[in-house]
Each structure stands twice: as C-alpha cells, then as structure tokens.
Design a protein around this motif. Structure first.
Motif, mmCIF file in Angstrom:
data_model
loop_
_atom_site.group_PDB
_atom_site.id
_atom_site.type_symbol
_atom_site.label_atom_id
_atom_site.label_comp_id
_atom_site.label_asym_id
_atom_site.label_seq_id
_atom_site.Cartn_x
_atom_site.Cartn_y
_atom_site.Cartn_z
ATOM 1 N N THR A 148 0.868 -1.185 0.000
ATOM 2 C CA THR A 148 0.000 0.000 0.000
ATOM 3 C C THR A 148 0.898 1.227 0.000
ATOM 4 O OG1 THR A 148 -0.103 0.034 2.415
ATOM 5 C CG2 THR A 148 -1.854 -1.156 1.279
ATOM 6 N N PRO A 149 0.472 2.304 -0.632
ATOM 7 C CA PRO A 149 1.334 3.485 -0.724
ATOM 8 C C PRO A 149 1.707 4.062 0.640
ATOM 9 C CG PRO A 149 -0.490 3.643 -2.269
ATOM 10 C CD PRO A 149 -0.773 2.477 -1.376
ATOM 11 N N ILE A 150 2.963 4.484 0.741
ATOM 12 C CA ILE A 150 3.441 5.214 1.912
ATOM 13 C C ILE A 150 3.673 6.656 1.448
ATOM 14 C CG2 ILE A 150 4.474 3.233 3.052
ATOM 15 C CD1 ILE A 150 6.926 5.494 1.688
ATOM 16 N N GLU A 151 3.634 7.580 2.370
ATOM 17 C CA GLU A 151 3.850 8.977 2.005
ATOM 18 C C GLU A 151 5.065 9.507 2.750
ATOM 19 O OE1 GLU A 151 1.407 13.085 1.203
ATOM 20 O OE2 GLU A 151 0.376 11.364 2.057
ATOM 21 N N LEU A 152 5.980 10.107 2.007
ATOM 22 C CA LEU A 152 7.183 10.694 2.589
ATOM 23 C C LEU A 152 6.943 12.159 2.888
ATOM 24 C CD1 LEU A 152 9.875 9.285 0.138
ATOM 25 C CD2 LEU A 152 9.236 8.383 2.370
ATOM 26 N N ASN A 153 7.621 12.667 3.913
ATOM 27 C CA ASN A 153 7.559 14.103 4.193
ATOM 28 C C ASN A 153 8.402 14.873 3.185
ATOM 29 O OD1 ASN A 153 5.923 13.726 6.448
ATOM 30 N ND2 ASN A 153 7.680 13.433 7.785
ATOM 31 N N SER A 154 9.560 14.295 2.831
ATOM 32 C CA SER A 154 10.479 14.923 1.895
ATOM 33 C C SER A 154 11.300 13.832 1.221
ATOM 34 C CB SER A 154 11.405 15.883 2.637
ATOM 35 O OG SER A 154 12.511 16.233 1.825
ATOM 36 N N PRO A 155 11.586 13.975 -0.061
ATOM 37 C CA PRO A 155 12.398 12.952 -0.726
ATOM 38 C C PRO A 155 13.879 13.045 -0.351
ATOM 39 C CG PRO A 155 11.875 14.706 -2.261
ATOM 40 C CD PRO A 155 11.126 15.002 -0.990
ATOM 41 N N TYR A 156 14.261 14.087 0.382
ATOM 42 C CA TYR A 156 15.667 14.310 0.709
ATOM 43 C C TYR A 156 16.041 13.860 2.121
ATOM 44 C CZ TYR A 156 14.913 17.183 -3.352
ATOM 45 O OH TYR A 156 14.566 17.603 -4.599
ATOM 46 N N ASP A 157 15.056 13.509 2.912
ATOM 47 C CA ASP A 157 15.308 13.131 4.297
ATOM 48 C C ASP A 157 15.491 11.620 4.426
ATOM 49 O OD1 ASP A 157 15.014 15.780 5.028
ATOM 50 O OD2 ASP A 157 12.896 15.539 5.575
ATOM 51 N N PRO A 158 16.428 11.191 5.283
ATOM 52 C CA PRO A 158 16.590 9.755 5.508
ATOM 53 C C PRO A 158 15.386 9.199 6.277
ATOM 54 C CG PRO A 158 17.993 10.987 6.999
ATOM 55 C CD PRO A 158 17.351 11.986 6.075
ATOM 56 N N ILE A 159 15.200 7.905 6.131
ATOM 57 C CA ILE A 159 14.080 7.224 6.791
ATOM 58 C C ILE A 159 14.574 5.945 7.452
ATOM 59 C CG2 ILE A 159 12.290 8.114 5.255
ATOM 60 C CD1 ILE A 159 13.055 4.656 4.563
ATOM 61 N N TRP A 160 13.746 5.375 8.293
ATOM 62 C CA TRP A 160 13.908 4.009 8.770
ATOM 63 C C TRP A 160 12.891 3.180 8.004
ATOM 64 C CZ3 TRP A 160 17.757 2.193 11.526
ATOM 65 C CH2 TRP A 160 18.410 2.991 12.478
#
Length: 191
Positions: A148-160
């Motif tokens: 299912t789609p996830i939504e990022l806050n910013s494409p430049y920020d690292p994630i876990w």
C-alpha cells in the motif's frame, strides 16, 4: 431471521478459517510480525564479511594496455565484459533472508514525477544514488515494496524502513537490487 442465521454462520466459518490459517502459519498477522525479533542493520551488514571488492583494473594498467583493451576486437570486448562482471560482482548475505529488519536509508523513487506517495521504491545508503550517479553495487540497493502506498515528508530526508528482508535480485530501470524488503513501516530517521 433466516438471513441473520446465515450471516452468523458465515461469520463463524470465516473466523474459524482465519484461526486455522494463523495457527498453521499460512497467514501472518501484523501482531505476529511484531513478535518476531527486529534486527537493526547498517549498510555494511548487507555485504558478506569476507568479501573484498576487486580493485578497479584501470588503476593499474598502462596507457598501452588500456588502448589494447579498448581496440574493439572480439578479444578485447570479451576481456572488457569479464572485467566489468568481476568489478560489478556484489554478493549478498544469504543469512539475512527472511529476517525482520530495520534499515536506515534514503528513498529513490522508481517513478520521477515528483511524487511523495509510493508503494515501490529503492532504498539506498546515500541521497541521490541511482539518479545522478552510477548506482551502488547490488548489495547496497534494496528494492522496497509496501503493498500500500506510503507517504514521505520529503524525498531528501533519511528514513527508517522496517520489514522482512529477502535476499533476491530485483532489476529496475535504475539499478539492480540484491535485496527486497517487504515493507511494514516507514518512519523518519532519528538516532
């Protein structure tokens, strides 16, 4: 009244089938996944401990050797293909297959339409990998599928990224991934 009995019978059968499926291990519920040990990885953990990346052969060749290698003959083309295969060889850690992991990463969308909502993407160790530069070795690229789609806050920020890791090769237009992550959760990176 007859309709109510049918509905109750149907619900009872559904619950029984679900319970049997969970008990047999055929079906995995998210609460069961949370009981499985979560292994926090870093990118070096995705490379076998005994693997040594071969040195770039062009670093030790003379200009004469390079010219001969690039002369366009069948022999030189075969040698170039062999050198490229040796240099691009990136084995994976098979023992990570099936592990529930947490991996810090940057997201590389597979579709460049400025989207922040996606269900398939690449996880990479540094920002911009696969876009402006040659892709990292396959054991440093993870194909991620969240279902299912996830939504990022910013494409430049690292994630876990949390999920079950598979040691399988997945090819995309951007890169070859040595792993696949069945994504359960994506959250902002924090240490």
């Amino acid at each position: 009244m007859k309709l109510l009995k049918i509905a109750l019978l149907s619900a009872t059968v559904s619950v029984s089938i679900y319970a049997a499926a969970v008990q047999s291990g055929w079906w995995s519920s998210s609460s069961e996944q949370e009981d499985v040990e979560l292994v926090e990885l870093n990118w070096d953990d995705l490379i076998p401990a005994d693997f040594q990346q071969p040195e770039n052969p062009f670093n030790t060749m003379t200009q004469e050797e390079i010219d001969k290698l690039l002369d366009g003959s069948d022999e030189s083309n075969a040698r170039l293909a062999q050198l490229q295969a040796e240099f691009e060889y990136a084995p994976v850690v098979e023992s990570l297959d099936g592990k529930r992991v947490k991996l810090p990463a940057y997201v590389t969308p597979l579709d460049f339409d400025g989207q922040l909502k996606m269900s398939e993407f690449l996880l990479v160790p540094y920002m911009g990998a696969c876009i402006h530069t040659p892709p990292p070795p396959a054991n440093q690229v993870v194909y991620a599928d969240s279902g299912t789609p996830i939504e990022l806050n910013s494409p430049y920020d690292p994630i876990w990224a949390v999920g079950v890791l598979r040691a399988v090769t997945v090819n995309s237009d951007l890169a070859e991934a040595g792993y696949k992550l069945e994504v359960e959760e994506v959250m902002p990176y924090s240490r």
